[in-house]
Design an enzyme around this catalytic site. Structure first.
Site, PDB file in Angstrom:
ATOM      1  N   LYS A  76      36.489  41.435   0.779  1.00  0.00           N
ATOM      2  CA  LYS A  76      36.117  41.748   2.307  1.00  0.00           C
ATOM      3  C   LYS A  76      37.096  42.656   2.983  1.00  0.00           C
ATOM      4  O   LYS A  76      36.764  43.387   3.974  1.00  0.00           O
ATOM      5  CB  LYS A  76      36.169  40.391   2.808  1.00  0.00           C
ATOM      6  CG  LYS A  76      34.931  39.422   2.409  1.00  0.00           C
ATOM      7  CD  LYS A  76      35.277  38.080   3.144  1.00  0.00           C
ATOM      8  CE  LYS A  76      34.197  37.100   2.842  1.00  0.00           C
ATOM      9  NZ  LYS A  76      34.197  35.836   3.795  1.00  0.00           N
ATOM     10  N   ALA A 141      38.406  32.079   8.079  1.00  0.00           N
ATOM     11  CA  ALA A 141      37.162  31.785   8.908  1.00  0.00           C
ATOM     12  C   ALA A 141      37.735  31.459  10.245  1.00  0.00           C
ATOM     13  O   ALA A 141      36.936  31.923  11.417  1.00  0.00           O
ATOM     14  CB  ALA A 141      36.681  30.431   8.277  1.00  0.00           C
TER      15      ALA A 141
HETATM   16  P1  ATR Z   1      39.139  29.955   4.766  1.00  0.00           P
HETATM   17  O1  ATR Z   1      39.082  31.519   4.265  1.00  0.00           O
HETATM   18  O2  ATR Z   1      37.976  29.224   4.199  1.00  0.00           O
HETATM   19  O3  ATR Z   1      39.315  30.024   6.161  1.00  0.00           O
HETATM   20  P2  ATR Z   1      42.024  29.854   4.218  1.00  0.00           P
HETATM   21  O4  ATR Z   1      41.994  31.169   5.013  1.00  0.00           O
HETATM   22  O5  ATR Z   1      42.804  29.340   3.167  1.00  0.00           O
HETATM   23  O6  ATR Z   1      40.350  29.596   3.927  1.00  0.00           O
HETATM   24  O7  ATR Z   1      42.104  28.554   5.570  1.00  0.00           O
HETATM   25  C1  ATR Z   1      42.382  27.620   5.461  1.00  0.00           C
HETATM   26  C2  ATR Z   1      42.740  26.875   6.545  1.00  0.00           C
HETATM   27  O8  ATR Z   1      42.587  25.341   6.500  1.00  0.00           O
HETATM   28  C3  ATR Z   1      44.110  26.898   7.002  1.00  0.00           C
HETATM   29  O9  ATR Z   1      43.922  27.169   8.528  1.00  0.00           O
HETATM   30  C4  ATR Z   1      44.948  25.924   6.574  1.00  0.00           C
HETATM   31  O10 ATR Z   1      46.107  25.938   7.307  1.00  0.00           O
HETATM   32  P3  ATR Z   1      47.566  26.748   6.798  1.00  0.00           P
HETATM   33  O11 ATR Z   1      47.379  27.999   7.436  1.00  0.00           O
HETATM   34  O12 ATR Z   1      48.530  25.985   7.161  1.00  0.00           O
HETATM   35  O13 ATR Z   1      47.258  26.716   5.316  1.00  0.00           O
HETATM   36  C5  ATR Z   1      43.999  25.000   6.741  1.00  0.00           C
HETATM   37  N1  ATR Z   1      44.558  23.855   5.816  1.00  0.00           N
HETATM   38  C6  ATR Z   1      44.317  23.745   4.465  1.00  0.00           C
HETATM   39  N2  ATR Z   1      44.673  22.716   4.103  1.00  0.00           N
HETATM   40  C7  ATR Z   1      45.321  22.245   4.816  1.00  0.00           C
HETATM   41  C8  ATR Z   1      45.852  20.572   5.012  1.00  0.00           C
HETATM   42  N3  ATR Z   1      46.157  19.917   3.973  1.00  0.00           N
HETATM   43  N4  ATR Z   1      46.413  20.353   6.115  1.00  0.00           N
HETATM   44  C9  ATR Z   1      46.462  21.082   7.264  1.00  0.00           C
HETATM   45  N5  ATR Z   1      45.638  22.181   7.201  1.00  0.00           N
HETATM   46  C10 ATR Z   1      45.153  22.631   6.240  1.00  0.00           C
END
Ligand code: ATR
Length: 266
Positions: A76, A141
């Protein structure tokens, strides 16, 4: 439902590029749409390794009956650098998930995650313009959705993320792009805000914690997901129990397919 496309020498070819490729759903979704709408087109999965992306792109450009691409992980960001022109959202987000090859040889890209989310809300009768929003998450996202919400003119956008720096960074970038929209990083507190959007991955897996304290949700809220499976995430279940309106994750993809199809000329 099996797709029985009638492929001829006149059929226009579209592709989805990814690495790995086995999990992609775009061929099923687009081919079903082509069949349903009687379009003489086909979408095929194209396994492109990251180091071969420029070579693959040169190949696509060399084929006049190749219409365009859906783009997913890990291409991407890199494919964006190969585009001659970029749509506003793609440029702001720094990634593209659809690429078009125009007859004049130009390659154009844009990002439709956020636009798909907005169109999905509208198709369900929810209007984000003028509304105040708590966005949970600032990942890939979340980035797309924050820029799209701001471009639609929400009255306020509060971005909460586990990693606070990412929320601050995203808020700063969105504010710079849309100075008239109040954007800030903040707590997962929806009081005084109208829409809650979960863009985190929390809810995908049974063992996930909730992305916010659901006791703060009230009947005045609209709670939106982008997770498609499960359909009823724990957040949406809790929102319903609180009497709030809910918006399901599948609408973002459904509407995005239509937007991408229009963009790539499928
Ligand atoms: P995508 O492309 O699907 O958006 P990503 O870029 O990995 O995937 O983003 C995942 C999101 O979920 C992020 O906002 C992440 O928070 P961090 O930036 O702090 O990692 C959030 N997320 C994932 N696991 C989490 C958890 N256990 N608690 C809180 N937020 C979480």
């Amino acid at each position: 439902m099996p797709v029985t496309l009638d492929i001829t020498g006149k059929t226009r070819v579209f592709g989805i590029i990814a690495d790995p490729i086995h999990h992609v759903r775009a061929p099923m979704v687009f081919n079903e749409m082509f069949e349903r709408t009687g379009r003489d087109a086909i979408m095929v999965p194209l396994h492109v390794r990251p180091e071969q992306l420029p070579t693959a792109v040169e190949g696509f450009k060399a084929m006049p009956n190749f219409g365009g691409l859906c783009v997913t992980v890990p291409h991407k960001v890199e494919i964006m650098k190969l585009c001659d022109t970029l749509g506003e959202q793609g440029r702001l987000i720094g990634a593209t998930n659809a690429v078009r090859f125009d007859p004049d040889g130009r390659m154009s890209g844009d990002m439709f995650d956020g636009k798909g989310f907005i169109a999905g809300m509208r198709c369900q009768g929810f209007e984000p313009a003028g509304k105040s929003v708590l966005q949970l998450g600032a990942g890939g996202a979340g980035r797309a959705i924050a820029f799209a919400l701001a471009s639609e003119g929400v009255s306020k956008l509060v971005i909460h993320n586990r990693t606070r720096d990412k929320a601050e960074e995203l808020a700063t970038a969105v504010k710079a792009a849309y100075p008239s929209v109040p954007v800030e990083a903040g707590d997962a507190d929806p009081r005084g805000l109208e829409i809650i959007v979960n863009t985190t991955s929390l809810g995908l897996h049974d063992e996930d914690p909730l992305p916010m304290e659901t006791g703060l949700i009230s009947p005045e809220h609209l709670v939106a997901e982008i997770i498609m499976i499960p359909v009823e995430t724990p957040l949406l279940k809790a929102a319903k129990a609180k009497g709030a309106q809910v918006h399901y994750g599948r609408h973002m993809l459904d509407e995005q397919i239509t937007l991408i199809a229009d963009y790539i000329g499928a």
